[in-house]
Design a protein around this motif. Structure first.
Motif, mmCIF file in Angstrom:
data_model
loop_
_atom_site.group_PDB
_atom_site.id
_atom_site.type_symbol
_atom_site.label_atom_id
_atom_site.label_comp_id
_atom_site.label_asym_id
_atom_site.label_seq_id
_atom_site.Cartn_x
_atom_site.Cartn_y
_atom_site.Cartn_z
ATOM 1 N N ASP A 1 -6.220 -4.229 -1.140
ATOM 2 C CA ASP A 1 -5.349 -3.329 -1.820
ATOM 3 C C ASP A 1 -6.001 -2.781 -3.170
ATOM 4 O O ASP A 1 -5.650 -3.298 -4.263
ATOM 5 C CB ASP A 1 -4.181 -3.794 -1.963
ATOM 6 C CG ASP A 1 -3.183 -3.950 -0.624
ATOM 7 O OD1 ASP A 1 -3.795 -3.369 0.113
ATOM 8 O OD2 ASP A 1 -2.411 -4.403 -0.769
ATOM 9 N N SER B 1 -2.113 -8.110 4.464
ATOM 10 C CA SER B 1 -2.957 -8.222 3.307
ATOM 11 C C SER B 1 -3.287 -9.615 2.825
ATOM 12 O O SER B 1 -4.616 -9.785 2.608
ATOM 13 C CB SER B 1 -2.827 -7.325 2.273
ATOM 14 O OG SER B 1 -2.497 -5.610 2.695
ATOM 15 N N ASP C 1 -7.594 -4.226 7.782
ATOM 16 C CA ASP C 1 -6.214 -4.294 7.258
ATOM 17 C C ASP C 1 -5.536 -2.937 7.268
ATOM 18 O O ASP C 1 -6.132 -2.019 6.878
ATOM 19 C CB ASP C 1 -6.443 -4.905 6.098
ATOM 20 C CG ASP C 1 -4.683 -5.274 5.257
ATOM 21 O OD1 ASP C 1 -3.931 -5.336 5.987
ATOM 22 O OD2 ASP C 1 -4.707 -5.062 3.804
ATOM 23 N N THR C 2 -4.518 -2.884 7.899
ATOM 24 C CA THR C 2 -3.639 -1.646 7.980
ATOM 25 C C THR C 2 -2.555 -1.566 7.038
ATOM 26 O O THR C 2 -2.023 -2.615 6.840
ATOM 27 C CB THR C 2 -3.343 -1.342 9.390
ATOM 28 O OG1 THR C 2 -2.461 -2.390 9.888
ATOM 29 C CG2 THR C 2 -4.605 -1.539 10.246
ATOM 30 N N THR D 1 0.062 -1.713 1.180
ATOM 31 C CA THR D 1 -1.324 -0.901 1.503
ATOM 32 C C THR D 1 -0.839 0.342 1.783
ATOM 33 O O THR D 1 -0.278 0.590 2.534
ATOM 34 C CB THR D 1 -1.788 -1.861 2.677
ATOM 35 O OG1 THR D 1 -1.931 -3.261 2.584
ATOM 36 C CG2 THR D 1 -3.189 -1.543 3.160
HETATM 37 MG MG LIG Z 1 -1.187 -4.669 3.022
#
Ligand SMILES: [Mg+2]
Ligand SMILES: Nc1nc2c(ncn2[C@@H]2O[C@H](COP(=O)(O)OP(=O)(O)OP(=O)(O)O)[C@@H](O)[C@H]2O)c(=O)[nH]1
Ligand SMILES: C[S@@+](CC[C@H](N)C(=O)[O-])C[C@H]1O[C@@H](n2cnc3c(N)ncnc32)[C@H](O)[C@@H]1O
Ligand code: SF4
Lengths: 647, 428
Positions: free
Chosen positions: A83, A59, A117-118, A94
């Motif tokens: 986030d 992130s 973004d995972t 996240t």
């Molecule tokens: Mg993250």
């Protein structure tokens, strides 16, 4: 130029790449016109996700990309911008994948990058796998001070399954403890290629991120699809928004979607009008449509997220596709827990809240159940302990509920002597009659640890009824150990134990691996002779006694003395295996109460009365709710799980 | 005394928070509510390890100046009190009881105590048959000092005996010789004073036999009044630190319960009946009327540093405009004797904070105090929703069944030990 306002960093001086914004390869207006979402040629699109072990900096790297590509104004920037949920911000992890469209110029060509973004936590692997299906490439991020960890492997494996182009990247090179050379080698060994090819970046300072964006454009294949074919778009996420209804995230494979046309969900055949279509950048931007290879969102005005099922294919009602895209397998709940409102009258509110949350979280499963001790509630299935904890916290926070969650358990398949099969998701429903066989779920666990801890890890897994499947040295001092372990054994403080016994160095990943027969019994806990169903547990026969002793001792600790004696027993069937007694309270009076004591005494009484509201009655026994909750859930390790991973 | 409660500020002139409605004459025409005066004397020769009362040794105060001037300072507050009550239309009530507590009031010369008492009498007048008590340490009195007190109008003395057993007294860090207690009692009685003895039970290391010995010693003196308190290890005391460090065991509640039962048994047998959870007297005429006034919710003014006061709203009748009045006001003075003196010297009220009671709070207090005494509380005084709880408490042996049938809430012995639990059940 000084410091960028709003940029969250501890550095006073920023590297040139961040401060000299003028020089950044952000396409100008003329070039930008060529990457409008409805007209972008697929060749100009790059779809990628950032995957990594938890906390390796996905992130934060995404933050720098948002900034470098100019989609987030410097003054609007904040750390882990994507986030957005309170719970994500508080925990610094996240939970939901987030897709963002960003412009980037390489040479004299503007490109549209769709970045996802995972989450890194093992519970949310299904989020990662859905994101992967929307991409052609993945940035595999590794903390240069930590090296390869269990989820690095798990996510890499998933990406390779999806045939993604992998870009290996070392992050956090600004850290004094970083060992970029060492881990570049490790990483190159793992994904193939030259250690020199491994990019080195710092999500914190922004170093190397420009080069990474260039590399993404160079290496990741552009999406391919048939622009003239009937539209096919894959739903990879679906979120309920109070104001806008269901927001559906799609990746267009073939054809295109435009506003106001009618669309069909291929699995349900339901048709809807497309009220709005757009991209996220990182706020929603309405567009004139989405073409081949694009990632964006749709709004149809439906209120029920089930109408917009993740994995389904969206097509055009006027010109429908005949074949749907391959979907995702539904995530299977791994861990169950009873969720009960502390105040019984909140039951309907809890039901509504679960229904609403489900709109956002397809992985959530629940059924009503009743407990003698706790009243009406739900048996809820979760992907893992962190998932449990987060759902519980969101219910409490977003819906203002006060909840009790029972100790997590797994699902058992019980076969009775007469051949009847029973699925047990709640230990108190474990059948009492003659049992032929009990099967429990097992997982294949991968543990990465420094080699000095091999013995320790093996010892722990052995205690937890684990079977060793193999062991490999990733490097001289790093070992991968593989075990088959009962899921139930992982559910209880396994991760805490692993972390504390390896001084925080080990990492863990696991995936379901079928089930196995085991010698399991139900241990009941009785207060004053009455079974407290919420405390029943299914444990291996050899551990029944330990569980009984532990639980009765714990209850003795938390149950305040009452005006009568309270026996606490643990029993397997009719056989009592452990016993404690809370003696009756004999004195509850302040001996002195003169002039100056009166205010104090009244306030004390008012406080006690307030405290009484925080009591739960089990039969005639009053137990402080907090303590009761602690006793029910403290061994889950769920909370610590996430936090420990954060170190 | 622990830290002062939280409250709102007391006005500089000490004015009471009651609207002035009706004529003063009208109020005075009503049956005046009983009125008591408490005089706090914040001095001790040494501080006992368990004690958290607002009291100071001479060395803590940096010399005896405060003590010498104390009577004068306290009398300033008497003047202020007289003025404030007068302004509220509550002025002309004779004082039914005066109680000198501490600290150790008898650290002051008997003449000083007498002078303060005279000041109280000058301000309001002592009611005929009024009760005037002083607390005393057995080693802080002489036959002569007791006689001076009696001559000045004192009627009662309460000695802090605590125990008759030397090792228990040592743990409590009491300085007096237990053999002096019967002498002190005899001198007081010779002077014509009614005598009470204070005991503490459950001191670490005190056996049940030790406790029995103390009770027997008390009975042997033939006093007509006994107070027995379970030892409380108060935060901030030396004893608290000793417990924390593991040097002393925490008093055991079961042990204290057994000792309470023994005390109640032996005292009752000897003709001293309980009239409050921790107080026994040989007949109602020997009960401490000043303390009873606290439990009955009567008015009192507390003179001295850290002293608390209570005045109920002047009119029990809901006079239209008076409706916004609080049900009563509690306030408390600044704790430090020097600050107390300074405020009074500058003509200000020494009040540190106060608390206006809502009717609900006043009602709660009425139950929690009323339940503690032998006469108990009318069932009708309970909140309607809680009256049903009485039956359950009778069934569990915590309330007296016969009294309940007659419409009163009266604790049994077992009920007295669980009085706070009973109160929780009896209040909404
Ligand atoms: Mg993250
Ligand atoms: N020193 C340094 N710290 C970094 C860098 N990148 C991230 N961090 C820190 O590492 C921690 C985790 O960063 P995140 O970006 O939240 O990590 P993540 O991979 O997104 O974590 P999950 O989403 O929970 O899997 C935060 O405290 C960041 O400030 C970096 O390049 N250098
Ligand atoms: C204010 S003291 C004053 C009496 C006098 N100074 C004396 O100690 O003899 C009144 C009584 O309160 C009781 N007391 C004081 N501190 C106590 C405590 N921590 N626990 C129980 N009783 C206590 C003692 O019995 C003491 O006699
Ligand atoms: S003598 Fe009495 S008031 Fe003084 S410290 Fe000891 S117990 Fe407290």
């Amino acid at each position: 130029m000084g410091q960028w306002p709003g940029l969250v960093t501890t550095d006073d001086t920023l590297p040139a790449t961040l401060t000299e914004r003028i020089a950044l390869p952000i396409p100008g207006p003329a070039l930008s016109a060529r990457i409008e979402p409805n007209v972008t040629a697929p060749e100009l699109i790059r779809n990628f996700c950032i995957i990594a072990h938890i906390d390796h900096g996905k992130s934060t790297l995404a933050d720098r990309m948002l900034q470098l590509t100019g989609v987030v104004e410097p003054r609007a920037m904040r750390a882990q911008y994507l986030d957005r949920m309170d719970i994500e911000r508080e925990r610094g992890i996240t939970i939901k994948s987030q897709a963002v469209r960003m412009p980037w110029q390489l040479g004299d060509q503007a490109h549209a990058l769709n970045m996802i973004d995972t989450p890194g936590h093992v519970d949310f692997t299904y989020e990662v796998s859905r994101s992967l299906a929307a991409c052609e490439g993945a940035v595999l991020l590794v903390d240069a001070a930590q090296g390869i960890e269990a989820q690095t492997l798990a996510n890499l494996y998933l990406a390779m399954e999806n045939d993604l182009e992998i870009i290996p990247v070392l992050n956090k090179i600004d850290l004094p403890a970083a060992q970029p050379e060492k881990y570049a080698e490790e990483l190159a060994n793992l994904v193939g290629g030259d250690p020199d090819d491994v990019l080195k970046v710092s999500g914190k300072t922004g170093a190397g991120v420009e080069a990474l964006l260039d590399r993404i454009v160079e290496r990741i294949p552009a999406p391919v699809g048939d622009a003239d074919a009937p539209a096919r778009a894959m739903i990879f996420d679906s979120v309920y928004d109070t104001y806008r209804g269901v927001v559906t995230y799609v990746r267009v494979i073939d054809g295109s979607l435009s506003p106001r046309e009618r669309i069909v969900m291929m699995s349900t055949r339901a048709t809807h009008e497309l009220l709005e279509i757009g991209v996220i950048s990182p706020d929603p931007i309405v567009t004139k449509g989405l073409g081949v290879g694009e990632v964006g969102y749709l709004i149809t005005g439906v209120k029920d997220v089930r109408q917009s099922k993740v994995g389904d294919t969206v097509t055009n009602a006027g010109k429908p596709a005949t074949e749907s895209l391959g979907g995702y397998s539904e995530p299977k709940p791994m861990v169950f827990s009873g969720l009960y409102p502390v105040d019984g009258s909140d039951y309907p509110a809890l039901r509504d809240a679960l229904d609403k949350l489900k709109l956002n979280d397809a992985a959530l499963n629940y059924e009503p159940e009743t407990s003698v001790a706790l009243g009406f509630g739900f048996r809820v299935g979760f992907l893992g302990l962190l998932h449990l904890e987060i759902v519980r916290e969101r219910l409490e926070r977003e819906f203002d509920l006060d909840l009790i969650s029972t100790a997590p358990n797994v699902v058992y398949d019980v076969t009775l002597d007469d051949g009847t099969e029973v699925k047990v998701t709640n230990p108190s429903e474990f059948p009492g009659g003659k049992i032929k066989e009990v099967r429990e779920p097992v997982v294949r666990a991968t543990i990465l640890a420094p080699s000095e801890f091999v013995g320790t890890v093996m010892g722990l897994c052995n205690d937890r009824r684990g079977q060793m499947d193999g062991m490999d040295y990733l490097s001289e001092d790093r070992v991968e150990l593989r075990f088959t372990l009962p899921l139930a054994e992982i559910v209880f403080d396994f991760f805490d134990q692993l972390k504390s016994r390896t001084r925080g160095y080990a990492s863990l990943d696991y995936e379901p691996q079928g089930d196995q027969a085991a010698d399991l019994v139900k241990v009941d806990i009785l207060l004053q002779g009455d079974q407290v169903d919420a405390f029943s547990a299914i444990v291996h026969r050899e551990k029944a006694y330990d569980y009984g002793v532990m639980m009765t001792a714990k209850l003795k600790e938390i149950i305040p003395r009452q005006q009568f004696e309270v026996p606490i027993q643990a029993a397997v069937g009719a056989r009592v295996i452990a016993r404690e007694t809370v003696r009756a309270m004999r004195k509850d009076v302040l001996a002195k109460c003169y002039g100056g004591d009166i205010s104090r005494k009244r306030k004390l009484l008012e406080k006690q009365k307030e405290g009484k509201k925080r009591m739960k009655n089990i039969g005639s026994v009053e137990v402080p709710k907090d303590a009761f909750i602690a006793a029910l859930s403290s061994d889950s390790g769920g909370g610590k799980d996430a936090k420990d991973k954060k170190k | 005394m622990p830290a002062l409660p939280e409250g709102t500020a007391v006005p500089d002139d000490g004015t009471l928070p009651f609207a002035r409605v009706g004529s003063v004459a009208l109020r005075q025409a009503q049956e005046p509510r009983p009125f008591g005066v408490y005089v706090h004397v914040p001095f001790c020769s040494v501080r006992c390890g368990y004690c958290d009362f607002n009291t100071y040794t001479a060395s803590e105060l940096g010399g005896g100046a405060n003590q010498a001037a104390y009577a004068t300072t306290a009398l300033r507050e008497v003047d202020l009190a007289a003025r404030v009550l007068d302004d509220a239309g509550l002025g002309s009530r004779p004082v039914s009881t005066v109680f000198f507590g501490g600290g150790t009031p008898t650290m002051l010369p008997a003449a000083d105590l007498a002078r303060i008492l005279r000041g109280v009498d000058d301000a309001w007048g002592l009611a005929p048959g009024g009760e005037v008590t002083t607390e005393a340490n057995p080693d802080s009195v002489t036959p002569e000092s007791l006689r001076v007190l009696a001559d000045a109008g004192f009627t009662r003395v309460s000695f802090g005996m605590q125990s008759a057993v030397p090792h228990v007294l040592a743990t409590l860090e009491r300085t007096h010789d237990p053999r002096r207690v019967p002498d002190a009692v005899a001198w007081a009685r010779d002077a014509g004073l009614d005598v009470s003895l204070d005991l503490i039970y459950g001191t670490p290391g005190e056996s049940l036999d030790d406790w029995r010995a103390s009770l027997e010693a008390v009975l042997a003196t033939g006093v007509d009044h006994v107070s027995a308190y379970a030892l409380v290890v108060e935060p901030g005391t030396k004893m608290h630190a000793q417990v924390r460090r593991g040097e002393l065991a925490l008093p055991d509640e079961d042990d204290q319960a057994a000792k309470y039962e023994l005390a109640d048994e032996l005292l009752t047998e000897a003709g001293l009946g309980w009239y409050e959870v921790s107080n026994w007297a040989r007949g109602p005429e020997h009960a401490c009327r000043h303390n009873l006034a606290y439990w009955r919710g009567d008015d009192w003014w507390g003179i001295g540093p850290g002293a608390h006061s209570y005045v109920a709203a002047p009119s029990a009748e809901p006079v239209e405009a008076a409706h916004a009045d609080p049900a009563g006001v509690r306030w408390w003075n600044v704790k430090h004797p020097r600050r107390y003196a300074t405020l009074l010297e500058s003509g200000s009220s020494p009040g540190a904070g106060r608390e206006l009671l809502t009717p609900a709070e006043a009602q709660l207090e009425r139950v929690l105090l009323g339940v503690r005494v032998r006469e108990g509380l009318e069932v009708d005084a309970l909140d309607r929703s809680r009256r049903a709880a009485v039956a359950g408490l009778v069934a569990r042996g915590l309330l007296d069944g016969v009294a309940a049938v007659r419409g009163r809430v009266v604790l049994t012995r077992q009920g007295r030990l669980l009085a706070d639990a009973v109160v929780r059940e009896l209040t909404p």
